[in-house]
Design a protein around this motif. Structure first.
Motif, mmCIF file in Angstrom:
data_model
loop_
_atom_site.group_PDB
_atom_site.id
_atom_site.type_symbol
_atom_site.label_atom_id
_atom_site.label_comp_id
_atom_site.label_asym_id
_atom_site.label_seq_id
_atom_site.Cartn_x
_atom_site.Cartn_y
_atom_site.Cartn_z
ATOM 1 N N ARG A 1 0.849 -7.444 -4.689
ATOM 2 C CA ARG A 1 -0.376 -6.656 -5.178
ATOM 3 C C ARG A 1 -0.055 -5.320 -4.920
ATOM 4 N N ALA A 2 -0.451 -4.353 -5.749
ATOM 5 C CA ALA A 2 -0.166 -2.696 -5.246
ATOM 6 C C ALA A 2 -1.550 -2.186 -5.206
ATOM 7 N N VAL A 3 -1.464 -1.650 -4.258
ATOM 8 C CA VAL A 3 -2.765 -0.703 -3.879
ATOM 9 C C VAL A 3 -2.302 0.535 -3.779
ATOM 10 N N VAL A 4 -2.737 1.399 -4.708
ATOM 11 C CA VAL A 4 -2.209 2.822 -4.903
ATOM 12 C C VAL A 4 -3.614 3.754 -4.490
ATOM 13 N N PRO A 5 -3.636 4.307 -3.378
ATOM 14 C CA PRO A 5 -4.668 4.978 -2.723
ATOM 15 C C PRO A 5 -4.945 6.483 -3.744
ATOM 16 N N TYR A 6 -3.895 6.978 -3.720
ATOM 17 C CA TYR A 6 -3.761 8.265 -5.131
ATOM 18 C C TYR A 6 -2.687 7.704 -5.840
ATOM 19 N N MET A 7 -3.240 7.868 -7.292
ATOM 20 C CA MET A 7 -2.163 7.604 -8.220
ATOM 21 C C MET A 7 -1.869 8.944 -8.951
ATOM 22 N N GLY A 8 -0.494 9.429 -8.658
ATOM 23 C CA GLY A 8 0.072 10.543 -9.285
ATOM 24 C C GLY A 8 0.115 10.493 -10.573
ATOM 25 N N TYR A 9 0.064 11.319 -11.466
ATOM 26 C CA TYR A 9 0.005 11.351 -12.988
ATOM 27 C C TYR A 9 -1.121 10.853 -13.633
ATOM 28 N N ALA A 10 -2.348 10.305 -12.795
ATOM 29 C CA ALA A 10 -3.400 9.862 -13.491
ATOM 30 C C ALA A 10 -4.182 10.782 -14.127
ATOM 31 N N ARG A 11 -4.256 12.206 -14.096
ATOM 32 C CA ARG A 11 -5.018 13.093 -14.676
ATOM 33 C C ARG A 11 -4.910 12.983 -16.219
ATOM 34 N N SER B 1 0.349 9.998 -19.485
ATOM 35 C CA SER B 1 1.176 9.887 -18.244
ATOM 36 C C SER B 1 0.736 8.575 -17.451
ATOM 37 N N ALA B 2 -0.566 8.460 -17.387
ATOM 38 C CA ALA B 2 -1.181 7.451 -16.661
ATOM 39 C C ALA B 2 -1.101 6.009 -17.091
ATOM 40 N N LYS B 3 -1.111 6.008 -18.452
ATOM 41 C CA LYS B 3 -0.649 4.614 -19.168
ATOM 42 C C LYS B 3 0.829 4.334 -18.748
ATOM 43 N N THR B 4 1.955 5.407 -18.846
ATOM 44 C CA THR B 4 3.212 5.144 -18.452
ATOM 45 C C THR B 4 3.334 4.619 -17.144
ATOM 46 N N ILE B 5 2.576 5.333 -16.207
ATOM 47 C CA ILE B 5 2.797 4.737 -14.947
ATOM 48 C C ILE B 5 2.462 3.550 -14.653
ATOM 49 N N ILE C 1 1.038 -0.990 -0.020
ATOM 50 C CA ILE C 1 0.024 -0.188 0.086
ATOM 51 C C ILE C 1 0.902 1.275 -0.011
ATOM 52 N N GLN C 2 0.823 1.845 -1.008
ATOM 53 C CA GLN C 2 1.756 3.134 -1.351
ATOM 54 C C GLN C 2 1.057 4.139 -2.083
ATOM 55 N N SER C 3 0.810 5.384 -1.645
ATOM 56 C CA SER C 3 0.071 6.406 -2.599
ATOM 57 C C SER C 3 1.381 7.036 -3.334
ATOM 58 N N THR C 4 0.969 7.641 -4.398
ATOM 59 C CA THR C 4 2.037 8.292 -5.298
ATOM 60 C C THR C 4 1.518 9.700 -5.376
ATOM 61 N N GLY C 5 0.966 10.156 -4.387
ATOM 62 C CA GLY C 5 0.725 11.660 -4.324
ATOM 63 C C GLY C 5 1.932 12.473 -4.002
ATOM 64 N N TYR C 6 1.685 13.611 -3.775
ATOM 65 C CA TYR C 6 3.021 14.562 -3.596
ATOM 66 C C TYR C 6 3.781 14.065 -2.482
ATOM 67 N N PRO C 7 5.121 14.118 -2.575
ATOM 68 C CA PRO C 7 5.963 14.391 -4.019
ATOM 69 C C PRO C 7 5.741 13.095 -4.697
ATOM 70 N N GLN C 8 5.417 13.304 -5.734
ATOM 71 C CA GLN C 8 4.944 12.064 -6.708
ATOM 72 C C GLN C 8 6.034 11.161 -7.191
ATOM 73 N N ASP C 9 7.019 12.027 -7.747
ATOM 74 C CA ASP C 9 8.177 11.241 -8.148
ATOM 75 C C ASP C 9 8.812 10.497 -7.099
#
Length: 114
Positions: free
Chosen positions: A81-91, A103-107, A51-59
């Motif tokens: 399994r990866a649970v990503v509560p907030y996925m950076g670059y999903a916009r 970017s969402a596809k790349t991530i 479980i890891q969010s990729t919100g700020y700082p996204q990188d």
């Protein structure tokens, strides 16, 4: 087993408690040049949920997630399994203008490849 990344340790603890699972955390630190150190504490099971969010700082949070997944596989986890509560670059999930990165596809591809 549930691994809580540094951006989602509280959530990982709550999920593990609700599911009656063991929770383990990662030790991270930053080297003087900005690179990250990562160490997973505890014995690795065959199936692990990260479980890891990729919100700020996204990188930084994204790199940590990729390092965790890769390390778990190197240490013998058969299913991660990866649970990503907030996925950076999903916009940016589609190309609005010629030449734009999706970017969402790349991530998603990076997470899957890890």
């Amino acid at each position: 087993m549930i691994i809580g990344g540094s951006a989602s340790q509280d959530l990982a603890a709550h999920v593990a408690r609700e599911l009656g699972e063991e929770v383990s955390y990662v030790e991270t630190k930053k080297f003087p040049d900005g690179e990250r150190y990562l160490r997973i504490n505890g014995d690795i099971e065959d199936e692990v949920t990260v479980i890891q969010s990729t919100g700020y700082p996204q990188d930084e949070n994204l790199m940590e997630l990729l390092f965790i997944i890769s390390t778990l596989k190197d240490l013998g986890a058969k299913k991660v399994r990866a649970v990503v509560p907030y996925m950076g670059y999903a916009r940016q999930e589609k190309r609005f203008n010629p030449g734009e990165s999706i970017s969402a596809k790349t991530i998603c591809n990076l997470i899957q490849a890890a």
